[in-house]
Scaffold this motif. Structure first.
Motif, PDB file in Angstrom:
ATOM      1  N   GLU A  24       0.580  -1.449  -0.013  1.00  0.00           N
ATOM      2  CA  GLU A  24       0.263   0.482   0.051  1.00  0.00           C
ATOM      3  C   GLU A  24       0.670   1.241  -0.115  1.00  0.00           C
ATOM      4  O   GLU A  24       1.916   1.061   0.708  1.00  0.00           O
ATOM      5  CB  GLU A  24      -1.092  -0.359   1.365  1.00  0.00           C
ATOM      6  N   HIS A  27      -2.595   7.228  -1.418  1.00  0.00           N
ATOM      7  CA  HIS A  27      -3.091   7.193  -3.175  1.00  0.00           C
ATOM      8  C   HIS A  27      -4.190   8.265  -3.146  1.00  0.00           C
ATOM      9  O   HIS A  27      -5.188   8.234  -2.157  1.00  0.00           O
ATOM     10  CB  HIS A  27      -3.847   6.079  -3.315  1.00  0.00           C
ATOM     11  N   ARG A  52      -8.363   0.145  -6.085  1.00  0.00           N
ATOM     12  CA  ARG A  52      -7.077  -0.180  -6.972  1.00  0.00           C
ATOM     13  C   ARG A  52      -6.538  -1.674  -6.472  1.00  0.00           C
ATOM     14  O   ARG A  52      -5.593  -2.251  -5.406  1.00  0.00           O
ATOM     15  CB  ARG A  52      -6.813   0.602  -5.298  1.00  0.00           C
ATOM     16  N   LEU A  56      -2.956  -3.838  -5.100  1.00  0.00           N
ATOM     17  CA  LEU A  56      -3.059  -4.599  -3.864  1.00  0.00           C
ATOM     18  C   LEU A  56      -3.158  -5.899  -4.467  1.00  0.00           C
ATOM     19  O   LEU A  56      -3.406  -5.961  -3.578  1.00  0.00           O
ATOM     20  CB  LEU A  56      -4.804  -4.164  -3.062  1.00  0.00           C
ATOM     21  N   THR A  64      -8.840  -0.091  -0.084  1.00  0.00           N
ATOM     22  CA  THR A  64      -8.081  -0.874   1.047  1.00  0.00           C
ATOM     23  C   THR A  64      -8.399  -2.149   1.105  1.00  0.00           C
ATOM     24  O   THR A  64      -9.351  -3.143   0.001  1.00  0.00           O
ATOM     25  CB  THR A  64      -8.278  -0.249   2.469  1.00  0.00           C
ATOM     26  N   ALA A 224      -6.496   1.441   8.243  1.00  0.00           N
ATOM     27  CA  ALA A 224      -6.211   2.255   7.483  1.00  0.00           C
ATOM     28  C   ALA A 224      -7.378   3.414   7.519  1.00  0.00           C
ATOM     29  O   ALA A 224      -8.292   2.996   7.764  1.00  0.00           O
ATOM     30  CB  ALA A 224      -6.256   1.365   5.767  1.00  0.00           C
ATOM     31  N   ASP A 240       3.584   9.213   4.851  1.00  0.00           N
ATOM     32  CA  ASP A 240       4.499   8.523   4.637  1.00  0.00           C
ATOM     33  C   ASP A 240       5.502   9.101   3.518  1.00  0.00           C
ATOM     34  O   ASP A 240       5.787   8.648   3.137  1.00  0.00           O
ATOM     35  CB  ASP A 240       3.931   7.463   3.587  1.00  0.00           C
ATOM     36  N   VAL A 253      -6.377   8.284   0.341  1.00  0.00           N
ATOM     37  CA  VAL A 253      -6.167   6.848   1.397  1.00  0.00           C
ATOM     38  C   VAL A 253      -4.953   7.140   1.980  1.00  0.00           C
ATOM     39  O   VAL A 253      -4.078   6.965   1.673  1.00  0.00           O
ATOM     40  CB  VAL A 253      -6.099   5.367   0.592  1.00  0.00           C
ATOM     41  N   THR A 254      -5.012   6.756   3.806  1.00  0.00           N
ATOM     42  CA  THR A 254      -3.722   6.775   4.372  1.00  0.00           C
ATOM     43  C   THR A 254      -3.566   4.796   4.595  1.00  0.00           C
ATOM     44  O   THR A 254      -4.654   4.141   5.508  1.00  0.00           O
ATOM     45  CB  THR A 254      -3.979   7.451   5.440  1.00  0.00           C
ATOM     46  N   PRO A 255      -2.482   4.874   4.235  1.00  0.00           N
ATOM     47  CA  PRO A 255      -2.486   2.963   4.235  1.00  0.00           C
ATOM     48  C   PRO A 255      -2.045   2.811   6.074  1.00  0.00           C
ATOM     49  O   PRO A 255      -1.550   3.586   6.952  1.00  0.00           O
ATOM     50  CB  PRO A 255      -0.789   2.789   3.568  1.00  0.00           C
ATOM     51  N   LYS A 258       0.678   3.968   8.858  1.00  0.00           N
ATOM     52  CA  LYS A 258       1.702   4.996   7.575  1.00  0.00           C
ATOM     53  C   LYS A 258       1.491   6.139   8.474  1.00  0.00           C
ATOM     54  O   LYS A 258       0.359   6.448   8.580  1.00  0.00           O
ATOM     55  CB  LYS A 258       1.764   5.145   6.419  1.00  0.00           C
TER      56      LYS A 258
END
Length: 322
Positions: A24, A27, A52, A56, A64, A224, A240, A253-255, A258
């Motif tokens: 990830e 994004h 995605r 992934l 996610t 996430a 990140d 998107v925040t993985p 991160k």
């Protein structure tokens, strides 16, 4: 040899404790955002998935590993069905008005409302006028497990009208300026989960805010996050090691795990819908929230490089009318 034995494989790792992190990265979905905001409005209602799956490594649509987000473009009078092996669906009304049937309940909605819907029996949206909704489901989780969610009326539908939310946001403004109030937010919960501060057993959804000229400390957590910009003029995030500038109704998107932070260099209070898959982690006692102080200096350089700042006269007091 029996077929069951033929399927057996064995793996002996050199390092049994090595991490197996999902591929990830932070994004955004600019192409999809532009597509749903561009004229003309489609004649038929449609769902635009923020997919995605290829990144992934999944064989099914996913934003996610456990969540799937969509823009829902509803054309007046043309119903849109949401189907799939999901247990719950969170819907934010961005524009328009209409009604939604989920399970045994029907909800009339308008701009600014948020709904949490049982999804196992399917969901049907009908717009009175052309409308734009944003939805997030837990469908990828159930597809990964290979099962369908069977509790057709669980979780029970909950409606959070915009007018009531406005009052909660006014209460939230009372925290403005208090340094100990890290991350000012209104969490959407329900009677059965109020003690746990959860939206569903799987989701935590909240309206996140940040006053003009302020910064949120860098932090990370095991869940996430999918962030929808509702009022993000002059706002940016540092995720990140990457700066991400906000756009109207943009999605980020925040993985999981991160480090990230949010920064407001605009004239008004930041306003976003944040949906995390953190319910299970919280239930299991492994939410993993922690600050990341080493990222704060990097974020400051990335956000303020070339930024001349904000004139005091341009900064509005906290408010959420936009």
């Amino acid at each position: 040899m029996q077929r069951a034995a033929e399927r057996a494989r064995y793996h002996i790792p050199v390092n049994h404790f090595q991490e197996h992190a999902a591929p990830e990265a932070a994004h955004t979905f600019e192409a999809e955002r532009v597509a749903v905001l561009a004229a003309p409005w489609p004649e038929r209602s449609r769902a635009v998935a923020l997919n995605r799956a290829a990144t992934l490594g999944l064989a099914f649509a996913a934003t996610t590993p456990t969540m799937l987000a969509r823009y829902l473009q509803l054309s007046a009078g043309d119903p849109l069905e949401q189907e799939g092996p999901a247990l719950a669906c969170i819907c934010q009304v961005l524009r328009g008005r209409g009604r939604t049937l989920a399970g045994s309940e029907e909800i009339a909605w308008e701009e600014g409302d948020l709904m949490v819907l049982p999804a196992a029996a399917g969901i049907r949206h009908v717009a009175q006028h052309d409308a734009l909704l944003f939805s997030v489901t837990d469908e990828p989780l159930w597809r990964w497990l290979g099962v369908r969610a069977l509790l057709e009326d669980k979780p029970a539908a909950v409606h959070y009208p915009a007018a009531v939310l406005a009052g909660e946001m006014a209460r939230l403004d009372e925290l403005a300026g208090r340094e100990e109030a890290v991350g000012r937010a209104v969490i959407f919960t329900r009677t059965s989960l109020q003690a746990q501060h959860l939206t569903t057993p799987f989701f935590i959804a909240n309206i996140n805010t940040l006053e003009a000229g302020r910064d949120q400390r860098a932090h990370c957590h095991n869940g996430a996050a999918i962030t929808l910009s509702l009022q993000g003029e002059g706002c940016a995030s540092f995720v990140d090691g990457r700066r991400i500038d906000w756009a109207p109704f943009g999605v980020m998107v925040t993985p999981a795990g991160k480090p990230h932070s949010h920064h407001n260099r605009g004239p008004r209070t930041m306003h976003s819908l944040v949906i995390q898959d953190s319910g299970f982690y919280q239930h299991a006692g492994v939410a993993g929230f922690r600050f990341a102080p080493a990222e704060d200096e990097r974020a400051a350089r990335a956000i303020d490089e070339g930024n001349v700042g904000i004139a005091p006269s341009a900064v509005a007091p906290p408010g959420h009318s936009a």
